[in-house]
Scaffold this motif. Structure first.
Motif, mmCIF file in Angstrom:
data_model
loop_
_atom_site.group_PDB
_atom_site.id
_atom_site.type_symbol
_atom_site.label_atom_id
_atom_site.label_comp_id
_atom_site.label_asym_id
_atom_site.label_seq_id
_atom_site.Cartn_x
_atom_site.Cartn_y
_atom_site.Cartn_z
ATOM 1 N N LYS A 27 -53.992 15.368 49.716
ATOM 2 C CA LYS A 27 -54.887 14.775 48.713
ATOM 3 C C LYS A 27 -54.344 14.867 47.285
ATOM 4 O O LYS A 27 -54.467 13.893 46.528
ATOM 5 N N LEU A 31 -54.070 11.575 44.894
ATOM 6 C CA LEU A 31 -54.683 11.458 43.566
ATOM 7 C C LEU A 31 -53.646 11.115 42.504
ATOM 8 O O LEU A 31 -53.923 10.336 41.583
ATOM 9 N N THR A 32 -52.457 11.662 42.639
ATOM 10 C CA THR A 32 -51.382 11.354 41.696
ATOM 11 C C THR A 32 -50.979 9.883 41.796
ATOM 12 O O THR A 32 -50.774 9.218 40.778
ATOM 13 N N ILE A 34 -52.824 7.263 43.050
ATOM 14 C CA ILE A 34 -53.861 6.273 42.724
ATOM 15 C C ILE A 34 -54.265 6.273 41.260
ATOM 16 O O ILE A 34 -54.810 5.284 40.774
ATOM 17 N N LYS A 35 -53.992 7.358 40.524
ATOM 18 C CA LYS A 35 -54.402 7.359 39.120
ATOM 19 C C LYS A 35 -53.574 6.385 38.280
ATOM 20 O O LYS A 35 -53.950 6.058 37.168
ATOM 21 N N ALA A 36 -52.494 5.891 38.828
ATOM 22 C CA ALA A 36 -51.648 4.938 38.103
ATOM 23 C C ALA A 36 -52.141 3.504 38.255
ATOM 24 O O ALA A 36 -51.610 2.598 37.614
ATOM 25 N N TYR A 37 -53.166 3.283 39.084
ATOM 26 C CA TYR A 37 -53.621 1.924 39.370
ATOM 27 C C TYR A 37 -55.100 1.777 39.037
ATOM 28 O O TYR A 37 -55.860 2.741 39.052
ATOM 29 N N TYR A 38 -55.492 0.521 38.770
ATOM 30 C CA TYR A 38 -56.893 0.226 38.464
ATOM 31 C C TYR A 38 -57.265 -1.088 39.125
ATOM 32 O O TYR A 38 -56.558 -2.086 38.991
ATOM 33 N N LEU A 44 -63.614 6.174 42.886
ATOM 34 C CA LEU A 44 -62.707 7.145 43.495
ATOM 35 C C LEU A 44 -62.893 7.183 45.009
ATOM 36 O O LEU A 44 -61.918 7.271 45.762
ATOM 37 N N TRP A 47 -60.967 4.410 46.594
ATOM 38 C CA TRP A 47 -59.535 4.723 46.628
ATOM 39 C C TRP A 47 -59.224 5.727 47.728
ATOM 40 O O TRP A 47 -58.229 5.576 48.452
#
Length: 179
Positions: A27, A31-32, A34-38, A44, A47
């Motif tokens: 996990k 998290l690392t 998916i935080k680069a994408y929007y 959350l 994602w």
């Protein structure tokens, strides 16, 4: 990769508790990534659900017999899955979905022919142009319009003139849009 880890990953494909344990282990990496994408309206939880789907794909395809590690393989599958999501979301045929704005009660301010969906294209154009109508109102007219839209009959008295002016401007706005 040890034989025990390989067996655990293979077994996670059919054991939901073991799958959850493996997912929790990876996990922080998820998290690392998916935080680069929007993606608009993606929470959350959405994602994480997509990451679980990617992990299931990775578990089913992973062959650790050559000594490769599962983590980098899962990361590659996850990135591929995220890029597929982005392509699907940004596809030209879905651009209307990506830029759409939800109206709480379109029947309150639109004529019945528009609210019923009989003239969908006109309805979309009208919605996109409503911001111009609101911008043309004075602050007092905007407050009066909000009183009417929120159905606050008792609060309308101080704004009676402003409401009438906003109705006149709205009628003019509609006639311009329909011609």
């Amino acid at each position: 990769m040890t034989p025990e880890e390989l067996a655990m990953i293979r077994q996670a494909a059919t054991d939901s508790d073991l799958f959850a344990q493996v997912f929790e282990q990876y996990k922080p990496m998820v998290l690392t990534v998916i935080k680069a994408y929007y993606i608009r309206d993606f929470a959350l939880d959405d994602w994480l659900q997509e990451a679980r789907i990617a992990m299931l794909k990775a578990i089913n395809r992973y062959d650790g017999s050559a000594g490769s590690k599962f983590g980098p393989f899962f990361r590659m599958v996850l990135l591929s899955h995220v890029h597929s999501l982005l392509r699907r979301h940004l596809a030209q045929k879905r651009s209307a979905d990506a830029t759409a704005v939800v109206m709480a009660n379109p029947g309150a301010i639109l004529p019945p022919s528009f609210a019923s969906g009989q003239r969908i294209e006109d309805n979309m154009v009208l919605r996109s142009e409503l911001a111009g109508y609101v911008a043309s109102l004075s602050p007092m007219e905007r407050r009066g319009l909000l009183v009417v839209l929120n159905d606050q009959g008792e609060g309308a008295l101080p704004y009676r003139r402003a409401i009438e002016r906003s109705k006149i401007k709205f009628t003019q706005f509609l006639s311009q849009q329909l011609n």
